[in-house]
Design a protein around this motif. Structure first.
Motif, PDB file in Angstrom:
ATOM      1  N   THR A 191       0.836  -1.061  -0.313  1.00 26.79           N
ATOM      2  CA  THR A 191      -0.535  -0.551   0.105  1.00 26.79           C
ATOM      3  C   THR A 191       1.219   1.135   0.207  1.00 26.79           C
ATOM      4  OG1 THR A 191      -0.362   0.067   2.356  1.00 26.79           O
ATOM      5  CG2 THR A 191      -1.812  -1.089   1.189  1.00 26.79           C
ATOM      6  N   LYS A 192       2.072   1.658   0.403  1.00 22.17           N
ATOM      7  CA  LYS A 192       2.662   2.404   0.339  1.00 22.17           C
ATOM      8  C   LYS A 192       4.412   2.440  -0.250  1.00 22.17           C
ATOM      9  CE  LYS A 192       4.183   1.444   4.582  1.00 22.17           C
ATOM     10  NZ  LYS A 192       4.811   1.278   5.831  1.00 22.17           N
ATOM     11  N   GLY A 193       4.671   1.668  -0.737  1.00 19.82           N
ATOM     12  CA  GLY A 193       5.777   1.320  -1.913  1.00 19.82           C
ATOM     13  C   GLY A 193       6.252   0.450  -2.041  1.00 19.82           C
ATOM     14  N   THR A 194       7.449  -0.164  -2.206  1.00 16.66           N
ATOM     15  CA  THR A 194       7.944  -1.443  -2.675  1.00 16.66           C
ATOM     16  C   THR A 194       9.475  -1.665  -1.838  1.00 16.66           C
ATOM     17  OG1 THR A 194      10.034  -0.010  -4.082  1.00 16.66           O
ATOM     18  CG2 THR A 194       7.735  -0.597  -5.633  1.00 16.66           C
ATOM     19  N   LYS A 195       9.242  -1.029  -0.877  1.00 19.90           N
ATOM     20  CA  LYS A 195      10.371  -1.913  -0.024  1.00 19.90           C
ATOM     21  C   LYS A 195       9.496  -2.404   1.118  1.00 19.90           C
ATOM     22  CE  LYS A 195      13.489   1.758   0.950  1.00 19.90           C
ATOM     23  NZ  LYS A 195      14.999   0.233   0.146  1.00 19.90           N
ATOM     24  N   ALA A 196       9.699  -3.712   0.768  1.00 21.00           N
ATOM     25  CA  ALA A 196       9.852  -5.003   2.017  1.00 21.00           C
ATOM     26  C   ALA A 196      11.107  -5.497   3.204  1.00 21.00           C
ATOM     27  CB  ALA A 196       9.371  -6.244   0.822  1.00 21.00           C
ATOM     28  N   ASN A 197      10.452  -6.159   3.836  1.00 22.31           N
ATOM     29  CA  ASN A 197      11.091  -7.074   4.826  1.00 22.31           C
ATOM     30  C   ASN A 197      11.375  -8.862   4.143  1.00 22.31           C
ATOM     31  OD1 ASN A 197      11.932  -5.844   7.407  1.00 22.31           O
ATOM     32  ND2 ASN A 197       9.176  -5.394   7.075  1.00 22.31           N
ATOM     33  N   VAL A 198      12.687  -8.796   4.003  1.00 23.29           N
ATOM     34  CA  VAL A 198      12.510  -9.732   2.708  1.00 23.29           C
ATOM     35  C   VAL A 198      13.517 -11.284   3.308  1.00 23.29           C
ATOM     36  CG1 VAL A 198      13.668 -11.301   0.968  1.00 23.29           C
ATOM     37  CG2 VAL A 198      12.391  -9.081   0.774  1.00 23.29           C
ATOM     38  N   MET A 199      13.088 -12.847   3.687  1.00 21.17           N
ATOM     39  CA  MET A 199      14.135 -13.265   3.664  1.00 21.17           C
ATOM     40  C   MET A 199      15.021 -13.727   3.012  1.00 21.17           C
ATOM     41  SD  MET A 199      12.296 -17.042   5.093  1.00 21.17           S
ATOM     42  CE  MET A 199      11.383 -16.816   5.563  1.00 21.17           C
ATOM     43  N   GLU A 200      16.598 -14.086   3.075  1.00 21.70           N
ATOM     44  CA  GLU A 200      17.403 -14.610   2.311  1.00 21.70           C
ATOM     45  C   GLU A 200      17.735 -16.116   2.833  1.00 21.70           C
ATOM     46  OE1 GLU A 200      21.201 -13.541   0.855  1.00 21.70           O
ATOM     47  OE2 GLU A 200      20.928 -12.873   2.548  1.00 21.70           O
ATOM     48  N   ILE A 201      17.436 -16.771   2.548  1.00 18.69           N
ATOM     49  CA  ILE A 201      18.315 -18.361   3.098  1.00 18.69           C
ATOM     50  C   ILE A 201      19.415 -18.018   2.889  1.00 18.69           C
ATOM     51  CG2 ILE A 201      15.790 -19.535   1.995  1.00 18.69           C
ATOM     52  CD1 ILE A 201      18.327 -20.885   0.086  1.00 18.69           C
ATOM     53  N   VAL A 202      20.581 -18.833   4.009  1.00 16.47           N
ATOM     54  CA  VAL A 202      21.647 -20.326   3.726  1.00 16.47           C
ATOM     55  C   VAL A 202      21.926 -21.253   3.847  1.00 16.47           C
ATOM     56  CG1 VAL A 202      23.648 -19.400   5.452  1.00 16.47           C
ATOM     57  CG2 VAL A 202      22.362 -18.267   5.712  1.00 16.47           C
ATOM     58  N   PRO A 203      21.659 -21.409   2.353  1.00 20.13           N
ATOM     59  CA  PRO A 203      21.827 -22.506   1.775  1.00 20.13           C
ATOM     60  C   PRO A 203      22.623 -23.653   3.023  1.00 20.13           C
ATOM     61  CG  PRO A 203      22.739 -21.421  -0.023  1.00 20.13           C
ATOM     62  CD  PRO A 203      22.433 -20.778   1.367  1.00 20.13           C
ATOM     63  N   ASN A 204      22.551 -24.590   3.594  1.00 16.15           N
ATOM     64  CA  ASN A 204      22.399 -25.412   3.885  1.00 16.15           C
ATOM     65  C   ASN A 204      22.980 -25.430   5.184  1.00 16.15           C
ATOM     66  OD1 ASN A 204      22.835 -27.479   1.906  1.00 16.15           O
ATOM     67  ND2 ASN A 204      24.762 -26.869   1.318  1.00 16.15           N
ATOM     68  N   GLN A 205      21.946 -24.190   5.491  1.00 13.53           N
ATOM     69  CA  GLN A 205      21.801 -23.483   7.158  1.00 13.53           C
ATOM     70  C   GLN A 205      20.129 -23.524   7.769  1.00 13.53           C
ATOM     71  OE1 GLN A 205      24.230 -23.804   9.520  1.00 13.53           O
ATOM     72  NE2 GLN A 205      25.849 -24.177   7.803  1.00 13.53           N
ATOM     73  N   LEU A 206      19.813 -23.816   9.030  1.00 12.30           N
ATOM     74  CA  LEU A 206      18.813 -23.185   9.041  1.00 12.30           C
ATOM     75  C   LEU A 206      18.346 -21.532   9.055  1.00 12.30           C
ATOM     76  CD1 LEU A 206      18.347 -26.433  11.813  1.00 12.30           C
ATOM     77  CD2 LEU A 206      18.225 -26.176   9.519  1.00 12.30           C
ATOM     78  N   ILE A 207      19.871 -21.144   9.672  1.00 11.94           N
ATOM     79  CA  ILE A 207      19.338 -19.710  10.165  1.00 11.94           C
ATOM     80  C   ILE A 207      18.694 -19.299   8.490  1.00 11.94           C
ATOM     81  CG2 ILE A 207      20.952 -19.307  11.607  1.00 11.94           C
ATOM     82  CD1 ILE A 207      22.705 -18.401   9.586  1.00 11.94           C
ATOM     83  N   THR A 208      18.131 -18.058   8.559  1.00 15.85           N
ATOM     84  CA  THR A 208      18.051 -17.257   7.670  1.00 15.85           C
ATOM     85  C   THR A 208      18.633 -15.465   8.132  1.00 15.85           C
ATOM     86  OG1 THR A 208      16.023 -16.367   7.995  1.00 15.85           O
ATOM     87  CG2 THR A 208      15.846 -18.447   6.864  1.00 15.85           C
TER      88      THR A 208
END
Length: 581
Positions: free
Chosen positions: A392-409
């Protein structure tokens, strides 16, 4: 029937050569995990126990076998595994791992518990009775993992109480809800107190916790951690009195990074664990045997690595009857010709040979599953409207980035493609749509998010293996394929489905709670190979374990950003946040 008193008498008499033994394995190079030395001896067995290590050829037995100078080590022990992640039932899981030399595992059935509650735990205990290995259970501490999502069940301290004195129960499983511990929430502390009063072990789950937070866990009586990713974290845990279980699974691979923490003065506080590993890798590699071989390759002495994989883990879980080749211990042992590969030539459980040259010597038993655990997927009719992610406001977002072969993001705040106020996935920017839909109680809550790092060039992937609440999870490049994948998940009652261009490329039904299959392990491996092949069509340059990495993007207890059926979750602040930044 021989009574326990009669068996004890027989064992003592056999140890003195006054009564014939049941079995002798002659000419073995026996691993002494206390002194870290090898000794040439005959292993003498009576009633499933080692009663002597004979160096003078003075014992006799009904059955004798010659080890011909091979190395013989204690049966290996996995300190922490979710059997459900193998996609096999406990009985079938056992048949895969015993040929690799694993004779005991400590399992946390919180995956099936999140789907079916106490009945799920009972199913795992019952099926474990059919296994040739010993399967001990830790009672799930966090069902659901947090209060910020909808699981299939909720387990209170009262729900767990009836299991506390089951002979196969060793303690309280990984305590994941760290705010509940550190804030002294009554429900969690009741579970901890029940376990302490029953003199059981309490496992930790300390992903991302700082040293002062570990102090709070120790003050609560929590004794282990399998979530260390650096040697510094591991040393801190040991200094504060914890056991550290070094994890090497399909997605989380921490062994090489943690080995520097294992020194002569710290080694007795370390063990090995798998946590989560798929059936194909278990068949091809095994689990703890693979860890031992890797540790040796990295420079650890063989006996030190074997010590971590046996007596250390046994003592951690107060299993004082195993993990050692000495009189008075269980006759669980493994014959190995080459320590560098740790490939088992033969495996004995309770003094009986159960596997040889990679094959089981016992028969497969049927799995009996309660009906509603076989029918646990209850999704709504999926439409593209349900998957629409509005801005509703623009194009900026909180995005999850995976870390291959890890459980953290990683948590990214970036601009994303938006058209007519709706997010549009971008293959070029590797920004895909992610959705989690509640599938247990027909609540039909839906969480939407954006993920970077999976690299799909087309299509969608859906599953019900979505730790830990195991709602339906889908990622895709377009809504049409995502809808098809979710619809097929409902039809096959859980599992994995891979779709591209309106066509189902591969699937693997997991009808037991949406998590496990009742087909033989080799057939499951072939189905999984079909999934991996289909994924290569969606991402030709794929170089990490997509399915297992994918299945953890919904777990809101491991940093930094995750997605649940109730929305995007910031694990560092332990609260929901909007997708739009």
């Amino acid at each position: 029937m021989t009574t326990k008193l009669q068996q004890l008498t027989q064992n003592i008499l056999s140890s003195q050569g006054k009564l014939e033994a049941d079995f002798i394995l002659k000419n073995a190079q026996v691993a002494d995990v206390f002194t870290l030395t090898w000794k040439k001896a005959d292993i003498v067995v009576k009633n499933g126990m080692i009663v002597a290590l004979d160096t003078n050829n003075r014992f006799h037995a009904k059955v004798v076998e010659d080890a011909a100078g091979s190395y013989v080590i204690p049966g290996l022990i996995d300190g922490h595994i979710h059997i459900e992640s193998s996609m096999l039932t406990p009985g079938e899981f056992s048949r895969v791992l015993i040929p690799h030399g694993i004779t005991t595992v400590i399992t946390d059935p919180h995956e099936i518990a999140n789907v079916a509650g106490a009945e799920g735990i009972q199913f795992m205990l019952d099926d474990a009775q059919k296994a040739d290995m010993d399967i001990f259970v830790m009672l799930p501490s966090s069902v659901p993992g947090t209060q910020f999502e909808n699981a299939g069940a909720t387990l209170t301290a009262q729900d767990l109480e009836s299991f506390l004195h089951h002979e196969q129960v060793r303690g309280l499983a990984e305590v994941m809800d760290f705010p509940a511990v550190l804030n002294g929430e009554e429900g969690m502390l009741q579970k901890i107190l029940l376990s302490k009063e029953a003199n059981l072990v309490i496992d930790g789950h300390c992903a991302g916790l700082q040293s002062e937070q570990i102090t709070g866990y120790r003050a609560a009586g929590i004794q282990t951690d399998h979530e260390c990713v650096t040697a510094e974290e591991a040393i801190d845990r040991v200094e504060q009195g914890m056991y550290v279980l070094i994890r090497e699974g399909s997605a989380a691979k921490n062994l090489r990074d943690l080995l520097p923490a294992v020194q002569p003065h710290t080694a007795r506080r370390f063990g090995f664990c798998t946590d989560d590993k798929y059936v194909d890798e278990l068949i091809d590699e095994g689990s703890i045997n693979y860890d031992v071989a890797m540790a040796i390759e990295e420079g650890m002495t063989p006996l030190q690595a074997i010590q971590l994989a046996t007596v250390n883990t046994a003592e951690c879980y107060r299993l004082f009857d195993r993990g050692v080749l000495a009189p008075g211990y269980k006759a669980d042992f493994v014959r190995i010709d080459d320590l560098s590969t740790m490939q088992a030539k033969a495996v004995w459980k309770n003094g009986h040979k159960v596997a040889e040259n990679g094959n089981m010597l016992t028969n497969r038993q049927e799995t009996i599953v309660p009906a509603h655990i076989h029918h646990s997927v209850h999704l709504p009719i999926i439409t593209k409207d349900r998957l629409q992610l509005s801005f509703t406001k623009g194009t900026k977002a909180n995005v999850m980035e995976i870390v291959p072969n890890q459980l953290i993001t990683n948590h990214l705040v970036i601009d994303v493609p938006v058209k007519d106020g709706v997010f549009v996935p971008s293959v070029e920017e590797d920004l895909l749509k992610l959705a989690v839909i509640e599938r247990h109680h027909q609540l039909h809550t839906t969480g939407l998010g954006i993920v970077k790092g999976f690299g799909l060039q087309k299509g969608a992937v859906a599953t019900t293996v979505a730790h830990d609440s195991h709602n339906a999870l889908v990622v895709g490049t377009n809504d049409e394929d995502m809808v098809l994948a979710l619809s097929r998940i409902q039809e096959i009652q859980g599992g994995f489905v891979i779709v591209a261009d309106g066509e189902i490329l591969a699937e693997m039904p997991l009808t037991i709670g949406g998590l496990m299959t009742d087909v033989p392990a080799q057939q499951a491996k072939e189905q999984l190979a079909g999934l991996h092949g289909a994924l290569k069509k969606l991402n030709p340059t794929l170089d990490f374990h997509f399915l297992l990495t994918f299945s953890f993007v919904a777990l809101p207890v491991i940093p930094a950003l995750k997605l649940t059926d109730t929305g995007l979750f910031d694990v560092t602040t332990f609260q929901h946040i909007a997708v739009e930044a």
